[in-house]
Design a protein around this motif. Structure first.
Motif, PDB file in Angstrom:
ATOM      1  N   GLY A   1     -12.931 -69.374  -2.688  1.00 40.47           N
ATOM      2  CA  GLY A   1     -13.286 -69.983  -3.971  1.00 40.47           C
ATOM      3  C   GLY A   1     -12.393 -71.156  -4.310  1.00 40.47           C
ATOM      4  N   VAL A   2     -11.093 -71.020  -4.056  1.00 39.98           N
ATOM      5  CA  VAL A   2     -10.164 -72.126  -4.310  1.00 39.98           C
ATOM      6  C   VAL A   2     -10.531 -73.335  -3.451  1.00 39.98           C
ATOM      7  CG1 VAL A   2      -7.769 -72.884  -4.043  1.00 39.98           C
ATOM      8  CG2 VAL A   2      -8.261 -70.661  -5.060  1.00 39.98           C
ATOM      9  N   THR A   3     -10.880 -73.092  -2.197  1.00 38.00           N
ATOM     10  CA  THR A   3     -11.243 -74.189  -1.300  1.00 38.00           C
ATOM     11  C   THR A   3     -12.495 -74.910  -1.789  1.00 38.00           C
ATOM     12  OG1 THR A   3     -10.312 -72.909   0.542  1.00 38.00           O
ATOM     13  CG2 THR A   3     -11.704 -74.784   1.098  1.00 38.00           C
ATOM     14  N   VAL A   4     -13.496 -74.150  -2.225  1.00 41.47           N
ATOM     15  CA  VAL A   4     -14.708 -74.759  -2.759  1.00 41.47           C
ATOM     16  C   VAL A   4     -14.380 -75.569  -4.022  1.00 41.47           C
ATOM     17  CG1 VAL A   4     -16.953 -74.292  -3.827  1.00 41.47           C
ATOM     18  CG2 VAL A   4     -16.251 -73.040  -1.777  1.00 41.47           C
ATOM     19  N   ALA A   5     -13.561 -75.011  -4.913  1.00 40.01           N
ATOM     20  CA  ALA A   5     -13.211 -75.706  -6.145  1.00 40.01           C
ATOM     21  C   ALA A   5     -12.482 -77.015  -5.861  1.00 40.01           C
ATOM     22  CB  ALA A   5     -12.348 -74.802  -7.024  1.00 40.01           C
ATOM     23  N   GLN A   6     -11.588 -77.009  -4.871  1.00 37.78           N
ATOM     24  CA  GLN A   6     -10.886 -78.248  -4.542  1.00 37.78           C
ATOM     25  C   GLN A   6     -11.819 -79.266  -3.895  1.00 37.78           C
ATOM     26  OE1 GLN A   6      -6.699 -76.190  -3.297  1.00 37.78           O
ATOM     27  NE2 GLN A   6      -6.746 -78.396  -3.238  1.00 37.78           N
ATOM     28  N   SER A   7     -12.833 -78.796  -3.182  1.00 38.30           N
ATOM     29  CA  SER A   7     -13.804 -79.736  -2.629  1.00 38.30           C
ATOM     30  C   SER A   7     -14.650 -80.373  -3.722  1.00 38.30           C
ATOM     31  CB  SER A   7     -14.719 -79.018  -1.622  1.00 38.30           C
ATOM     32  OG  SER A   7     -15.648 -78.178  -2.280  1.00 38.30           O
ATOM     33  N   LEU A   8     -14.727 -79.708  -4.901  1.00 36.03           N
ATOM     34  CA  LEU A   8     -15.471 -80.247  -6.041  1.00 36.03           C
ATOM     35  C   LEU A   8     -14.614 -81.150  -6.919  1.00 36.03           C
ATOM     36  CD1 LEU A   8     -17.422 -77.018  -7.082  1.00 36.03           C
ATOM     37  CD2 LEU A   8     -18.334 -79.014  -5.891  1.00 36.03           C
ATOM     38  N   GLY A   9     -13.354 -81.339  -6.539  1.00 36.35           N
ATOM     39  CA  GLY A   9     -12.511 -82.282  -7.259  1.00 36.35           C
ATOM     40  C   GLY A   9     -11.337 -81.694  -8.004  1.00 36.35           C
ATOM     41  N   ALA A  10     -11.157 -80.367  -7.994  1.00 34.97           N
ATOM     42  CA  ALA A  10     -10.012 -79.777  -8.677  1.00 34.97           C
ATOM     43  C   ALA A  10      -8.728 -80.168  -7.961  1.00 34.97           C
ATOM     44  CB  ALA A  10     -10.142 -78.253  -8.719  1.00 34.97           C
ATOM     45  N   ALA A  11      -7.737 -80.645  -8.704  1.00 33.02           N
ATOM     46  CA  ALA A  11      -6.456 -81.028  -8.117  1.00 33.02           C
ATOM     47  C   ALA A  11      -5.730 -79.800  -7.588  1.00 33.02           C
ATOM     48  CB  ALA A  11      -5.598 -81.745  -9.156  1.00 33.02           C
ATOM     49  N   SER A  12      -4.903 -79.995  -6.565  1.00 27.56           N
ATOM     50  CA  SER A  12      -4.218 -78.867  -5.942  1.00 27.56           C
ATOM     51  C   SER A  12      -3.289 -78.162  -6.920  1.00 27.56           C
ATOM     52  CB  SER A  12      -3.430 -79.355  -4.718  1.00 27.56           C
ATOM     53  OG  SER A  12      -2.489 -80.357  -5.074  1.00 27.56           O
ATOM     54  N   GLY A  13      -2.588 -78.911  -7.779  1.00 24.50           N
ATOM     55  CA  GLY A  13      -1.699 -78.292  -8.752  1.00 24.50           C
ATOM     56  C   GLY A  13      -2.450 -77.484  -9.789  1.00 24.50           C
ATOM     57  N   VAL A  14      -3.595 -77.977 -10.238  1.00 22.91           N
ATOM     58  CA  VAL A  14      -4.411 -77.247 -11.211  1.00 22.91           C
ATOM     59  C   VAL A  14      -4.973 -75.979 -10.575  1.00 22.91           C
ATOM     60  CG1 VAL A  14      -6.523 -77.345 -12.583  1.00 22.91           C
ATOM     61  CG2 VAL A  14      -4.963 -79.301 -12.550  1.00 22.91           C
ATOM     62  N   ALA A  15      -5.413 -76.074  -9.315  1.00 27.12           N
ATOM     63  CA  ALA A  15      -5.917 -74.885  -8.615  1.00 27.12           C
ATOM     64  C   ALA A  15      -4.826 -73.824  -8.503  1.00 27.12           C
ATOM     65  CB  ALA A  15      -6.427 -75.274  -7.231  1.00 27.12           C
ATOM     66  N   ALA A  16      -3.611 -74.240  -8.151  1.00 26.39           N
ATOM     67  CA  ALA A  16      -2.506 -73.288  -8.043  1.00 26.39           C
ATOM     68  C   ALA A  16      -2.206 -72.648  -9.390  1.00 26.39           C
ATOM     69  CB  ALA A  16      -1.267 -73.999  -7.505  1.00 26.39           C
ATOM     70  N   LEU A  17      -2.308 -73.423 -10.455  1.00 23.34           N
ATOM     71  CA  LEU A  17      -2.027 -72.893 -11.788  1.00 23.34           C
ATOM     72  C   LEU A  17      -3.073 -71.866 -12.206  1.00 23.34           C
ATOM     73  CD1 LEU A  17      -0.081 -73.055 -14.111  1.00 23.34           C
ATOM     74  CD2 LEU A  17      -1.333 -75.009 -15.005  1.00 23.34           C
ATOM     75  N   MET A  18      -4.326 -72.109 -11.885  1.00 21.99           N
ATOM     76  CA  MET A  18      -5.362 -71.129 -12.200  1.00 21.99           C
ATOM     77  C   MET A  18      -5.170 -69.855 -11.382  1.00 21.99           C
ATOM     78  SD  MET A  18      -7.522 -72.036 -14.582  1.00 21.99           S
ATOM     79  CE  MET A  18      -9.162 -71.363 -14.290  1.00 21.99           C
ATOM     80  N   VAL A  19      -4.801 -69.997 -10.123  1.00 23.30           N
ATOM     81  CA  VAL A  19      -4.562 -68.822  -9.282  1.00 23.30           C
ATOM     82  C   VAL A  19      -3.366 -68.025  -9.796  1.00 23.30           C
ATOM     83  CG1 VAL A  19      -3.933 -68.084  -6.942  1.00 23.30           C
ATOM     84  CG2 VAL A  19      -5.639 -69.863  -7.261  1.00 23.30           C
ATOM     85  N   ALA A  20      -2.439 -68.693 -10.474  1.00 19.64           N
ATOM     86  CA  ALA A  20      -1.275 -67.998 -11.021  1.00 19.64           C
ATOM     87  C   ALA A  20      -1.646 -66.978 -12.080  1.00 19.64           C
ATOM     88  CB  ALA A  20      -0.295 -69.018 -11.614  1.00 19.64           C
TER      89      ALA A  20
ATOM     90  N   LEU B   1     -10.280 -80.528 -15.002  1.00 23.57           N
ATOM     91  CA  LEU B   1     -11.346 -79.535 -14.928  1.00 23.57           C
ATOM     92  C   LEU B   1     -12.541 -79.910 -15.796  1.00 23.57           C
ATOM     93  CD1 LEU B   1      -9.470 -76.117 -14.738  1.00 23.57           C
ATOM     94  CD2 LEU B   1     -10.496 -77.466 -12.912  1.00 23.57           C
ATOM     95  N   GLN B   2     -12.339 -80.734 -16.824  1.00 25.73           N
ATOM     96  CA  GLN B   2     -13.482 -81.179 -17.619  1.00 25.73           C
ATOM     97  C   GLN B   2     -14.453 -81.990 -16.769  1.00 25.73           C
ATOM     98  OE1 GLN B   2     -12.244 -83.223 -21.216  1.00 25.73           O
ATOM     99  NE2 GLN B   2     -12.639 -81.395 -22.426  1.00 25.73           N
ATOM    100  N   ALA B   3     -13.924 -82.643 -15.743  1.00 30.27           N
ATOM    101  CA  ALA B   3     -14.787 -83.448 -14.874  1.00 30.27           C
ATOM    102  C   ALA B   3     -15.642 -82.578 -13.964  1.00 30.27           C
ATOM    103  CB  ALA B   3     -13.932 -84.398 -14.027  1.00 30.27           C
ATOM    104  N   SER B   4     -15.297 -81.299 -13.814  1.00 38.71           N
ATOM    105  CA  SER B   4     -16.064 -80.421 -12.930  1.00 38.71           C
ATOM    106  C   SER B   4     -16.090 -79.009 -13.506  1.00 38.71           C
ATOM    107  CB  SER B   4     -15.455 -80.411 -11.523  1.00 38.71           C
ATOM    108  OG  SER B   4     -16.211 -79.564 -10.673  1.00 38.71           O
ATOM    109  N   PRO B   5     -17.019 -78.709 -14.422  1.00 43.72           N
ATOM    110  CA  PRO B   5     -17.107 -77.357 -14.996  1.00 43.72           C
ATOM    111  C   PRO B   5     -17.330 -76.279 -13.944  1.00 43.72           C
ATOM    112  CG  PRO B   5     -18.422 -78.930 -16.263  1.00 43.72           C
ATOM    113  CD  PRO B   5     -17.992 -79.631 -15.020  1.00 43.72           C
ATOM    114  N   LEU B   6     -18.081 -76.593 -12.877  1.00 48.75           N
ATOM    115  CA  LEU B   6     -18.323 -75.599 -11.831  1.00 48.75           C
ATOM    116  C   LEU B   6     -17.015 -75.233 -11.134  1.00 48.75           C
ATOM    117  CD1 LEU B   6     -20.192 -73.864 -10.145  1.00 48.75           C
ATOM    118  CD2 LEU B   6     -20.640 -75.852  -8.674  1.00 48.75           C
ATOM    119  N   ALA B   7     -16.170 -76.219 -10.881  1.00 51.15           N
ATOM    120  CA  ALA B   7     -14.870 -75.944 -10.271  1.00 51.15           C
ATOM    121  C   ALA B   7     -14.026 -75.055 -11.180  1.00 51.15           C
ATOM    122  CB  ALA B   7     -14.134 -77.249  -9.971  1.00 51.15           C
ATOM    123  N   ALA B   8     -14.091 -75.310 -12.490  1.00 50.68           N
ATOM    124  CA  ALA B   8     -13.341 -74.493 -13.447  1.00 50.68           C
ATOM    125  C   ALA B   8     -13.814 -73.045 -13.408  1.00 50.68           C
ATOM    126  CB  ALA B   8     -13.495 -75.067 -14.853  1.00 50.68           C
TER     127      ALA B   8
END
Length: 294
Positions: free
Chosen positions: A86-105, A146-153
């Protein structure tokens, strides 16, 4: 060869979680430029699983039983499919790596919630942490990233939830001993992700560039074989709160690497969200840190 003292094994395992897993978000961001996300994750875990499984069998380890394979398949779908995939898909949709790590936290928040399914009751301090963590998630979604990609959020909320459910459930399922648990889960998870990639219709648009291959190699060896095995080892060896303490460190490592090497932007909303989420994880972990090691 002489046995390595356990304290050094523990130090190495924690270092793998803190530093290697913190850097995997940048590697994922580099990889998905060249690879379709589910195919990328599937190849990563299948390669890692084959290498680790082959090495273990060569050293005489017994293969998993049918029940252990069922457990590995279930846990890998939750942790490696919904979680890392899921993280990989979200980053392919434009989520920044730092934001992805923060959500996983936020994973420890979901761990407390899912603990209710097995009779584990949260304390007031833990509920306070959950509330702060939810506020942090909400604030993070107000950021420009994340506002730029609600699906990634949305996917980045499902990812830590799937990982947390697998982490809690895995303590009650029959699993192979030692590193064979990692190997079987990565084999099953890699196969599940490749199946999902095929069903979704992912296709390679072009041959991956050198950076894409290097990202795959790094994630296969360091992110999967070393760090994931270290995580499963710590889950069985130390308190769950200690095993999940990487959630404090990974966002800072990911943000630093993303800003430095990928030119990512980390705004005020994301900064405040980081404070809330890390504080939430600390509050959730405090009661467990006071317990004795099993």
């Amino acid at each position: 060869m002489p046995a390595i003292p356990q304290r050094f094994v523990l130090i190495g395992a924690f270092a793998a979680l803190y530093l290697i897993w913190g850097s995997t978000y940048l590697a994922i961001g580099i990889g998905v430029v060249s690879w379709p996300p589910m195919l990328f994750s599937g190849v990563r875990f299948l390669l890692a699983g084959c290498l680790l499984y082959g090495w273990l069998r060569w050293r005489g380890a017994s293969p998993p039983t049918a029940r252990e394979w069922r457990s590995a398949t279930l846990l890998s779908i939750l942790m490696l499919g919904f979680g890392t995939g899921g993280v990989t898909v979200a980053q392919s949709l434009g989520a920044a790596s730092g934001v992805a790590a923060l959500m996983v936290a936020t994973m420890p928040l979901f761990t407390v919630i899912f603990g209710y399914l097995w009779g584990q009751r949260a304390r007031l301090l833990e509920w306070t942490g959950i509330l702060l963590g939810l506020l942090g998630i909400g604030l993070l979604n107000f950021g420009s990233n994340l506002q730029a990609s609600p699906l990634a959020a949305f996917i980045l909320i499902l990812a830590p939830a799937g990982w947390a459910l697998g982490s809690v459930w895995g303590r009650y399922l029959e699993q192979p001993p030692g590193l064979m648990a990692s190997a079987s889960q990565m084999l099953a998870g890699g196969g599940a992700l490749l199946l999902a990639s095929t069903l979704y219709g992912e296709r390679m648009q072009q041959w991956p560039d050198a950076a894409g291959w290097l990202a795959l190699a790094y994630l296969t060896v360091f992110g999967s074989i070393i760090a994931y095995s270290a995580y499963l080892y710590l889950l069985k060896t130390v308190r769950p709160a200690a095993a999940t303490s990487y959630a404090y460190v990974n966002p800072a490592v990911a943000v630093l690497l993303g800003v430095t090497f990928a030119g990512e932007h980390f705004g005020i909303e994301e900064g405040l969200a980081m404070i809330l989420i890390i504080l939430a994880v600390v509050l959730i972990a405090l009661p467990k840190w006071r317990q004795r090691v099993d």
